[in-house]
Design a protein around this motif. Structure first.
Motif, PDB file in Angstrom:
ATOM      1  N   PRO A 102      -5.759 -25.959   9.156  1.00 53.51           N
ATOM      2  CA  PRO A 102      -5.583 -27.258   9.882  1.00 53.51           C
ATOM      3  C   PRO A 102      -4.054 -27.747  10.067  1.00 53.51           C
ATOM      4  CG  PRO A 102      -6.831 -27.370   7.719  1.00 53.51           C
ATOM      5  CD  PRO A 102      -6.396 -25.836   7.799  1.00 53.51           C
ATOM      6  N   GLY A 103      -2.958 -27.131   9.598  1.00 53.92           N
ATOM      7  CA  GLY A 103      -1.722 -27.132   9.720  1.00 53.92           C
ATOM      8  C   GLY A 103      -1.314 -26.487  11.147  1.00 53.92           C
ATOM      9  N   THR A 104      -1.724 -25.404  11.411  1.00 60.66           N
ATOM     10  CA  THR A 104      -1.294 -24.942  12.580  1.00 60.66           C
ATOM     11  C   THR A 104      -2.539 -24.873  13.665  1.00 60.66           C
ATOM     12  OG1 THR A 104      -2.372 -22.764  11.701  1.00 60.66           O
ATOM     13  CG2 THR A 104      -0.182 -23.264  11.456  1.00 60.66           C
ATOM     14  N   GLY A 105      -3.656 -25.304  13.470  1.00 58.56           N
ATOM     15  CA  GLY A 105      -4.707 -25.261  14.336  1.00 58.56           C
ATOM     16  C   GLY A 105      -5.240 -23.957  14.845  1.00 58.56           C
ATOM     17  N   ARG A 106      -4.860 -22.726  14.083  1.00 52.60           N
ATOM     18  CA  ARG A 106      -5.369 -21.485  14.151  1.00 52.60           C
ATOM     19  C   ARG A 106      -6.425 -21.046  13.962  1.00 52.60           C
ATOM     20  NH1 ARG A 106      -1.279 -20.239  10.181  1.00 52.60           N
ATOM     21  NH2 ARG A 106      -2.054 -18.753   8.545  1.00 52.60           N
ATOM     22  N   ILE A 107      -7.213 -20.191  14.625  1.00 53.82           N
ATOM     23  CA  ILE A 107      -8.629 -19.956  14.349  1.00 53.82           C
ATOM     24  C   ILE A 107      -8.636 -18.200  14.201  1.00 53.82           C
ATOM     25  CG2 ILE A 107     -10.979 -19.519  15.394  1.00 53.82           C
ATOM     26  CD1 ILE A 107     -10.730 -22.174  16.436  1.00 53.82           C
ATOM     27  N   GLY A 108      -9.519 -17.869  13.131  1.00 53.09           N
ATOM     28  CA  GLY A 108      -9.608 -16.298  13.065  1.00 53.09           C
ATOM     29  C   GLY A 108     -11.146 -16.548  12.574  1.00 53.09           C
ATOM     30  N   GLY A 109     -11.630 -15.146  12.755  1.00 56.66           N
ATOM     31  CA  GLY A 109     -13.005 -14.670  12.498  1.00 56.66           C
ATOM     32  C   GLY A 109     -13.589 -13.386  12.729  1.00 56.66           C
TER      33      GLY A 109
END
Length: 225
Positions: A102-109
């Motif tokens: 949430p703090g950076t808006g970054r996604i991984g998967g």
């Protein structure tokens, strides 16, 4: 949350979390992910990724994973990332997971070996972007991949991500430095934030990577030993 071929939900049990971790722990995945929080036992990984959510009988009969408790997972309110566990709709097996910070808006998967090469990555990342826009109220979410990782590039493009600015080099969790490409996904309309998501975290444009699987620290590998 449901896509054409995946059912996605927040982790409810320890097997949910373990399967999410197992999906990105094999050597092929770690070539790109470079993570440090992985399941090293190959048999345990294979067993977890053949499980169906709630299949406690299979859990008890599998030596490599029977030590995992079937009780619910307590999700910490101060968790660093929102996690989505992906399940295949065609056969019910765990397919992978996505994480959104949430703090950076970054996604991984990452996807399990049996779910790769079928276009499911685009559905996984599209669902993670939708979570950011409609659950966390983020106008923009971001992701990245190693420049040579064409599979991640196709998945992100298929999910509607477009090129974004970012540093040309990125250091993975295991210390490897890679050539990086960066992308963003912008909400197509108004965003919304669910009350269950808690207070908003101040946003920061930080380095991120779809290649790098970011998960909540757990002692899952210890439980499998």
């Amino acid at each position: 949350m449901r896509t054409e071929r995946l059912l996605l939900h927040t982790p409810e049990t320890w097997p949910d979390l373990a399967a999410a971790m197992a999906a990105g722990s094999d050597p092929e995945a770690q070539r790109w992910l470079g993570g440090t929080d992985v399941i090293t036992d190959a048999q345990a990984r294979e067993t977890l990724l053949e499980l169906r959510p709630g299949d406690t009988d299979a859990l008890r009969s599998s030596p490599g994973v029977r030590s995992l408790p079937a009780r619910p997972v307590e999700i910490r309110p101060d968790r660093a990332a929102e996690i989505l566990v992906a399940v295949r709709l065609d056969d019910g097996r765990y397919a992978g997971s996505a994480q959104l910070h949430p703090g950076t808006g970054r996604i991984g998967g990452s996807l399990a070996p049996h779910a790769r090469g079928q276009g499911l990555g685009a559905e996984l990342f599209a669902a993670a972007a939708l979570l950011g826009h409609t659950h966390l109220g983020l106008q923009v979410v971001r992701a990245g991949h190693e420049s040579a990782n064409t599979r991640s590039a196709r998945a992100l493009a298929g999910a509607g991500f477009v090129a974004d600015d970012g540093p040309p080099r990125h250091t993975l969790e295991d210390g490897r430095e890679i050539d990086a490409r960066w992308l963003r996904h912008t909400a197509p309309g108004p965003t919304s934030r669910c009350r269950a998501a808690g207070p908003a975290v101040p946003s920061a444009h930080a380095e991120s990577s779809a290649d790098a699987e970011h998960q909540e620290p757990t002692d899952i590998d210890d439980r499998l030993s």
